[in-house]
Design an enzyme around this catalytic site. Structure first.
Site, mmCIF file in Angstrom:
data_model
loop_
_atom_site.group_PDB
_atom_site.id
_atom_site.type_symbol
_atom_site.label_atom_id
_atom_site.label_comp_id
_atom_site.label_asym_id
_atom_site.label_seq_id
_atom_site.Cartn_x
_atom_site.Cartn_y
_atom_site.Cartn_z
ATOM 1 N N GLU A 1 55.376 108.398 95.349
ATOM 2 C CA GLU A 1 56.128 109.081 96.406
ATOM 3 C C GLU A 1 57.075 108.134 97.130
ATOM 4 O O GLU A 1 56.770 106.961 97.295
ATOM 5 C CB GLU A 1 55.162 109.567 97.494
ATOM 6 N N CYS B 1 61.081 105.039 102.862
ATOM 7 C CA CYS B 1 59.736 104.480 102.767
ATOM 8 C C CYS B 1 59.401 104.361 101.280
ATOM 9 O O CYS B 1 59.320 105.359 100.565
ATOM 10 C CB CYS B 1 58.780 105.420 103.496
ATOM 11 N N CYS C 1 46.114 102.614 95.392
ATOM 12 C CA CYS C 1 45.885 101.489 96.303
ATOM 13 C C CYS C 1 44.400 101.164 96.317
ATOM 14 O O CYS C 1 43.561 102.055 96.256
ATOM 15 C CB CYS C 1 46.343 101.849 97.719
ATOM 16 N N CYS D 1 41.466 102.037 103.070
ATOM 17 C CA CYS D 1 41.426 102.348 104.496
ATOM 18 C C CYS D 1 40.929 103.788 104.617
ATOM 19 O O CYS D 1 41.371 104.670 103.890
ATOM 20 C CB CYS D 1 42.817 102.198 105.120
ATOM 21 N N CYS E 1 43.328 106.953 105.224
ATOM 22 C CA CYS E 1 44.569 107.040 104.462
ATOM 23 C C CYS E 1 44.375 107.806 103.156
ATOM 24 O O CYS E 1 43.386 107.614 102.452
ATOM 25 C CB CYS E 1 45.069 105.627 104.178
ATOM 26 N N CYS F 1 50.964 109.517 104.006
ATOM 27 C CA CYS F 1 51.024 108.642 102.841
ATOM 28 C C CYS F 1 50.123 109.149 101.725
ATOM 29 O O CYS F 1 48.928 109.325 101.925
ATOM 30 C CB CYS F 1 50.557 107.256 103.231
HETATM 31 N N1 SAH Z 1 49.284 98.830 102.718
HETATM 32 C C1 SAH Z 1 50.318 98.659 103.686
HETATM 33 C C2 SAH Z 1 51.473 99.597 103.558
HETATM 34 C C3 SAH Z 1 51.186 101.037 103.256
HETATM 35 S S1 SAH Z 1 50.459 102.015 104.526
HETATM 36 C C4 SAH Z 1 49.728 98.690 105.066
HETATM 37 O O1 SAH Z 1 48.530 98.867 105.193
HETATM 38 O O2 SAH Z 1 50.448 98.479 106.018
HETATM 39 C C5 SAH Z 1 51.755 102.215 105.694
HETATM 40 C C6 SAH Z 1 51.288 102.599 107.089
HETATM 41 O O3 SAH Z 1 50.902 103.972 107.159
HETATM 42 C C7 SAH Z 1 50.078 101.801 107.494
HETATM 43 O O4 SAH Z 1 50.197 101.388 108.835
HETATM 44 C C8 SAH Z 1 48.983 102.819 107.323
HETATM 45 O O5 SAH Z 1 47.856 102.446 108.015
HETATM 46 C C9 SAH Z 1 49.659 104.087 107.812
HETATM 47 N N2 SAH Z 1 48.995 105.328 107.457
HETATM 48 C C10 SAH Z 1 48.215 105.583 106.401
HETATM 49 N N3 SAH Z 1 47.735 106.844 106.433
HETATM 50 C C11 SAH Z 1 48.247 107.420 107.541
HETATM 51 C C12 SAH Z 1 48.130 108.718 108.128
HETATM 52 N N4 SAH Z 1 47.411 109.669 107.553
HETATM 53 N N5 SAH Z 1 48.788 108.954 109.288
HETATM 54 C C13 SAH Z 1 49.559 107.986 109.860
HETATM 55 N N6 SAH Z 1 49.717 106.755 109.341
HETATM 56 C C14 SAH Z 1 49.060 106.461 108.199
#
Ligand code: SAH
Length: 342
Positions: free
Chosen positions: A90, A103, A110, A114, A117, A331
């Site tokens: 995406e 983005c 990944c 987390c 996510c 994401c």
């Molecule tokens: N792995 C990297 C980049 C990808 S995630 C990182 O962790 O920074 C990009 C951003 O989106 C990160 O800050 C992540 O924590 C956030 N993110 C992931 N899922 C999300 C969600 N459901 N709502 C809002 N932000 C989210």
């Protein structure tokens, strides 16, 4: 086949030498690719017909197929691309008053896991090449017929777990004879791979660094982000401090506001304490709900109170504007759906 977007100007110059062409041909092609946005070798009118035919045999330009597109009322566009090997990724285009920001995804899936996510719903299958990241930008520019002015490496994947290709990508899109996207318009976001933050500080490039912090203390961060068990918050803070010292650049901490998890005023104070003395600001992110995991976004008023408390304590803070609320904006959501996970 050679994926042209995967090569720096220097590499293209070498390639043209190996096929007995003058080095300036590389510059011509680079220019066609990025400043004239050619997607077809036949458009490259200052190359001989023979050379164009040879390039068609040996090289490809665009390898990202638009598999699906969701357009939000606010202009945000979410793309689902199919890569040459069938992988789905995406990219999200956001329209700001200062420009058009893309983005970009850095990995297929990944491994960081987390908890909040959607990207981690699918484990990492492979790293993207620099060319596949460049291609996301070019495919969006082709589709919209407009320039992308800003790039955030915040799509699926952990960019610092694909460090070399991400740095190569950054240098290709920053190249003055190519897309020339200014380094200050490029942001890399990491969940906090400490040794890579250190390496990044020595790259000698003026790109931005964002850290996904999301918690005010190790107890909460351990629960949200497994990477914290490897690189806890004091190590992360030291790495950020060293980075700032080395680069003189301001760092962004991203902090997703999760209802009843990390959003009370006590935590705002802990966060302020953590950030004290760092040239950094915090971007509070309204959480985009992912059905599976049970986390909820904080209430609007809670976000405002959290923000005020940080401001009162002398911490610079912004609240991220929400984009694409009416589409699968979070994401990895769209990709997970289409891959049968959701
Ligand atoms: N792995 C990297 C980049 C990808 S995630 C990182 O962790 O920074 C990009 C951003 O989106 C990160 O800050 C992540 O924590 C956030 N993110 C992931 N899922 C999300 C969600 N459901 N709502 C809002 N932000 C989210």
């Amino acid at each position: 086949m050679k994926h042209l977007y995967n090569h720096s100007l220097e590499e293209l110059t070498e390639y043209f030498q190996t096929i007995n062409q003058k080095p300036f041909r590389a510059k011509q092609v680079f220019k066609w690719l990025y400043t004239k946005m050619a997607f077809d070798f036949d458009d490259m009118s200052d190359l001989s017909k023979d050379l164009r035919e040879q390039l068609k045999q040996e090289c490809v330009i665009d390898t990202c197929l638009i598999s699906e597109k969701q357009v939000s009322k606010d202009g945000t566009i979410k793309y689902l691309f199919k890569l040459a090997d069938g992988s789905l990724i995406e990219s999200v285009l956001m329209i700001h008053d200062y420009g058009r920001s893309l983005c970009v995804t850095s990995q297929v899936g990944c491994n960081m896991q987390c908890r909040f996510c959607a990207s981690g719903l699918l484990k990492k299958q492979r790293n993207l090449t620099a060319g596949e990241m460049v291609n996301q930008i070019m495919a969006v520019m082709k589709d919209t017929n407009q320039r992308v002015s800003h790039v955030v490496v915040m799509g699926t994947g952990e960019p610092f777990d694909n460090y070399d290709e991400v740095m190569k990508f950054v240098r290709i899109i920053n190249h003055p004879q190519g897309l020339a996207i200014g380094a200050r318009h490029i942001t890399i976001s990491t969940c906090g791979l400490v040794p890579k933050i250190e390496q990044y500080s020595h790259e000698g490039i003026q790109t931005n660094l964002a850290i996904s912090l999301h918690a005010p203390n190790d107890e909460i961060r351990d629960q949200l982000m497994p990477i914290n068990k490897v690189y806890p918050m004091d190590q992360l803070r030291q790495a950020v401090k060293d980075y700032i010292k080395e680069t003189n650049r301001r760092v962004t901490f991203e902090y997703i506001m999760l209802k009843d998890v990390n959003d009370t005023l006590v935590y705002a104070r802990q966060l302020a304490h953590y950030m004290k003395g760092l040239n950094a600001y915090v971007n509070l992110i309204p959480y985009n709900s992912v059905d599976e995991n049970g986390y909820q976004p904080s209430l609007h008023d809670t976000v405002e109170e959290f923000k005020s408390e940080l401001l009162r304590l002398g911490i610079n803070v912004t609240v991220r504007k929400e984009h694409g609320q009416d589409i699968d904006g979070a994401c990895g959501q769209l990709r997970a759906k289409r891959s049968g996970v959701k």
